[in-house]
Scaffold this active site. Sequence first.
Site, PDB file in Angstrom:
ATOM      1  N   GLU A   1       0.837  -1.189   0.000  1.00  0.00           N
ATOM      2  CA  GLU A   1       0.000   0.000   0.000  1.00  0.00           C
ATOM      3  C   GLU A   1       0.874   1.242   0.000  1.00  0.00           C
ATOM      4  O   GLU A   1       1.965   1.248   0.563  1.00  0.00           O
ATOM      5  CB  GLU A   1      -0.920  -0.017   1.229  1.00  0.00           C
ATOM      6  CG  GLU A   1      -1.898  -1.179   1.140  1.00  0.00           C
ATOM      7  CD  GLU A   1      -2.856  -1.270   2.314  1.00  0.00           C
ATOM      8  OE1 GLU A   1      -3.995  -1.673   2.078  1.00  0.00           O
ATOM      9  OE2 GLU A   1      -2.473  -0.960   3.454  1.00  0.00           O
TER      10      GLU A   1
ATOM     11  N   CYS B   1       3.502   8.485   1.087  1.00  0.00           N
ATOM     12  CA  CYS B   1       3.984   7.532   2.087  1.00  0.00           C
ATOM     13  C   CYS B   1       4.176   6.202   1.351  1.00  0.00           C
ATOM     14  O   CYS B   1       3.221   5.606   0.871  1.00  0.00           O
ATOM     15  CB  CYS B   1       2.976   7.417   3.225  1.00  0.00           C
ATOM     16  SG  CYS B   1       3.464   6.248   4.490  1.00  0.00           S
TER      17      CYS B   1
ATOM     18  N   CYS C   1       6.502  -7.173   6.755  1.00  0.00           N
ATOM     19  CA  CYS C   1       7.628  -6.626   7.529  1.00  0.00           C
ATOM     20  C   CYS C   1       8.184  -7.720   8.414  1.00  0.00           C
ATOM     21  O   CYS C   1       7.438  -8.559   8.925  1.00  0.00           O
ATOM     22  CB  CYS C   1       7.160  -5.451   8.393  1.00  0.00           C
ATOM     23  SG  CYS C   1       8.518  -4.539   9.168  1.00  0.00           S
TER      24      CYS C   1
ATOM     25  N   CYS D   1       6.828  -4.895  15.806  1.00  0.00           N
ATOM     26  CA  CYS D   1       6.274  -3.847  16.660  1.00  0.00           C
ATOM     27  C   CYS D   1       4.821  -4.213  16.971  1.00  0.00           C
ATOM     28  O   CYS D   1       4.020  -4.427  16.058  1.00  0.00           O
ATOM     29  CB  CYS D   1       6.341  -2.494  15.954  1.00  0.00           C
ATOM     30  SG  CYS D   1       7.988  -2.096  15.328  1.00  0.00           S
TER      31      CYS D   1
ATOM     32  N   CYS E   1       1.706  -2.205  15.423  1.00  0.00           N
ATOM     33  CA  CYS E   1       1.664  -1.930  13.979  1.00  0.00           C
ATOM     34  C   CYS E   1       0.990  -3.070  13.210  1.00  0.00           C
ATOM     35  O   CYS E   1       1.321  -4.239  13.405  1.00  0.00           O
ATOM     36  CB  CYS E   1       3.085  -1.724  13.456  1.00  0.00           C
ATOM     37  SG  CYS E   1       3.135  -1.413  11.683  1.00  0.00           S
TER      38      CYS E   1
ATOM     39  N   LEU F   1      10.871   5.812  17.935  1.00  0.00           N
ATOM     40  CA  LEU F   1      11.439   5.573  19.265  1.00  0.00           C
ATOM     41  C   LEU F   1      10.404   4.972  20.233  1.00  0.00           C
ATOM     42  O   LEU F   1      10.575   3.883  20.740  1.00  0.00           O
ATOM     43  CB  LEU F   1      12.007   6.895  19.803  1.00  0.00           C
ATOM     44  CG  LEU F   1      12.765   6.832  21.123  1.00  0.00           C
ATOM     45  CD1 LEU F   1      13.952   5.890  21.063  1.00  0.00           C
ATOM     46  CD2 LEU F   1      13.222   8.234  21.540  1.00  0.00           C
TER      47      LEU F   1
ATOM     48  N   ASN G   1      -3.032   5.031  15.968  1.00  0.00           N
ATOM     49  CA  ASN G   1      -4.183   4.606  15.173  1.00  0.00           C
ATOM     50  C   ASN G   1      -4.486   3.161  15.511  1.00  0.00           C
ATOM     51  O   ASN G   1      -3.620   2.295  15.384  1.00  0.00           O
ATOM     52  CB  ASN G   1      -3.859   4.750  13.685  1.00  0.00           C
ATOM     53  CG  ASN G   1      -3.456   6.167  13.357  1.00  0.00           C
ATOM     54  OD1 ASN G   1      -4.226   7.097  13.582  1.00  0.00           O
ATOM     55  ND2 ASN G   1      -2.237   6.345  12.881  1.00  0.00           N
TER      56      ASN G   1
ATOM     57  N   CYS H   1      -0.804   5.920   9.798  1.00  0.00           N
ATOM     58  CA  CYS H   1       0.409   5.231  10.255  1.00  0.00           C
ATOM     59  C   CYS H   1       0.053   3.930  10.953  1.00  0.00           C
ATOM     60  O   CYS H   1      -0.770   3.917  11.856  1.00  0.00           O
ATOM     61  CB  CYS H   1       1.149   6.062  11.300  1.00  0.00           C
ATOM     62  SG  CYS H   1       2.023   7.439  10.676  1.00  0.00           S
TER      63      CYS H   1
HETATM   64  N1  SAH Z   1       9.635   0.477   9.708  1.00  0.00           N
HETATM   65  C1  SAH Z   1       9.726   1.887   9.654  1.00  0.00           C
HETATM   66  C2  SAH Z   1       8.704   2.552   8.760  1.00  0.00           C
HETATM   67  C3  SAH Z   1       7.275   2.081   8.839  1.00  0.00           C
HETATM   68  S1  SAH Z   1       6.281   2.560  10.214  1.00  0.00           S
HETATM   69  C4  SAH Z   1       9.689   2.474  11.042  1.00  0.00           C
HETATM   70  O1  SAH Z   1       9.454   1.745  11.989  1.00  0.00           O
HETATM   71  O2  SAH Z   1       9.928   3.667  11.202  1.00  0.00           O
HETATM   72  C5  SAH Z   1       6.040   4.294  10.095  1.00  0.00           C
HETATM   73  C6  SAH Z   1       5.735   4.948  11.440  1.00  0.00           C
HETATM   74  O3  SAH Z   1       4.420   4.587  11.909  1.00  0.00           O
HETATM   75  C7  SAH Z   1       6.694   4.532  12.536  1.00  0.00           C
HETATM   76  O4  SAH Z   1       7.087   5.651  13.283  1.00  0.00           O
HETATM   77  C8  SAH Z   1       5.849   3.601  13.398  1.00  0.00           C
HETATM   78  O5  SAH Z   1       6.325   3.528  14.703  1.00  0.00           O
HETATM   79  C9  SAH Z   1       4.500   4.270  13.292  1.00  0.00           C
HETATM   80  N2  SAH Z   1       3.378   3.390  13.637  1.00  0.00           N
HETATM   81  C10 SAH Z   1       3.295   2.056  13.504  1.00  0.00           C
HETATM   82  N3  SAH Z   1       2.081   1.617  13.905  1.00  0.00           N
HETATM   83  C11 SAH Z   1       1.393   2.699  14.310  1.00  0.00           C
HETATM   84  C12 SAH Z   1       0.073   2.910  14.810  1.00  0.00           C
HETATM   85  N4  SAH Z   1      -0.776   1.906  14.965  1.00  0.00           N
HETATM   86  N5  SAH Z   1      -0.313   4.171  15.095  1.00  0.00           N
HETATM   87  C13 SAH Z   1       0.539   5.203  14.919  1.00  0.00           C
HETATM   88  N6  SAH Z   1       1.780   5.077  14.433  1.00  0.00           N
HETATM   89  C14 SAH Z   1       2.223   3.843  14.142  1.00  0.00           C
END
Ligand code: SAH
Length: 348
Positions: free
Chosen positions: A97, A110, A117, A121, A124, A224, A299, A342
Amino acid sequence: MILNTYKMQDIRTLSLNQLTDYFEKIGEKPFRAKQVYDWLWSKNLHSFEEMTNLSKNLREHLVKDFVINPVSVDLMQKSKDGTIKNGVKLHDGLLVESVLIPTETRTTACISSQVGCSLNCEFCATAKLKRMRNLETAEIVDQVAIIDEQSKIYFGRPLSNIVFMGMGEPLMNYKNVAEAIRKITQTEGLGMSPRRITVSTSGIPKMIKMLADENLKVKLALSLHSATEHKRNEIMPFSEKFPLTEIMESLQYWYRKTRSPITFEYCVWKNINDKDEDIKALIKFCRQVPSKVNLIQYNSIGESKFDQKNPAAEERYVRELENAGITVVVRRSRGGDIDAACGQLANK
Ligand code: SAH
């Protein structure tokens, strides 16, 4: 139809040198390689027939030996707030996406770097998918070209910014991401300024240093979410392999090499990182390298552990960071109604 051995190879996986070798092998002048390369990468052409400065014979030769596999938009969804989410289909049927986020003054793409992945996390949605494969350079560039077109059609202006914050960890597909950035920023073609491109990483120290050495002039963001080792390891389990001290050391290296400050992406969750000690740890971390903090709205992906908000704690974060002289931006989320925000990519 007779299939020959090159048939499945996308010509865009070849470097200019490899293309030059090919033309020499078939008895053509080496400068043909540059011509074809320009069609592919400066003009973003997807058919050999349109390469009008090549003879018919040569075009037929190319059709016989190679394919061009552009990505295609399988499904386009528009959010109430103008955000557009593209379900992008790859030549092997896999999907990623990419999202267009418009504001008053800019349009941001984006972009995804992997199918699925390999990181885990817990907050996510993409992490719930298995990592299937890395995207090819061309598949990354194509996503950008598509969103640039959409930006012109729907908002009357070209794309202005790119963030590698879609599906995947860009630094785990380092070679293709770096090459895609070179292609996106070359003056012929999209000609984007690298300063308008942000690579977002979960934090892989060795690769952060490598990116610093690459001298691409892009910006760096680090996801972070906690500056306390054991808490970060709990919500981002892979990070056990990458202690915060090592990450910080790589960020300092990044800054020494690029002079570009780092953005820390950070969600505030109730009972996870909403205490004073969490804020103190973040301030201490920020002070070690020129940086700012983006507080991002979480989110929901339906994980109850993360679903409780604490707006008061978020306000305290802003106040304390500002008092400490650290720039903090509260980022409003976009495209939530179509799962384009995100962390929501691949939610459905
Ligand atoms: N792998 C990379 C890029 C993809 S995630 C990274 O970790 O930076 C892009 C951003 O979205 C990251 O800062 C991640 O921490 C954030 N993110 C992931 N899941 C999220 C969620 N459910 N709500 C808000 N931000 C989220």
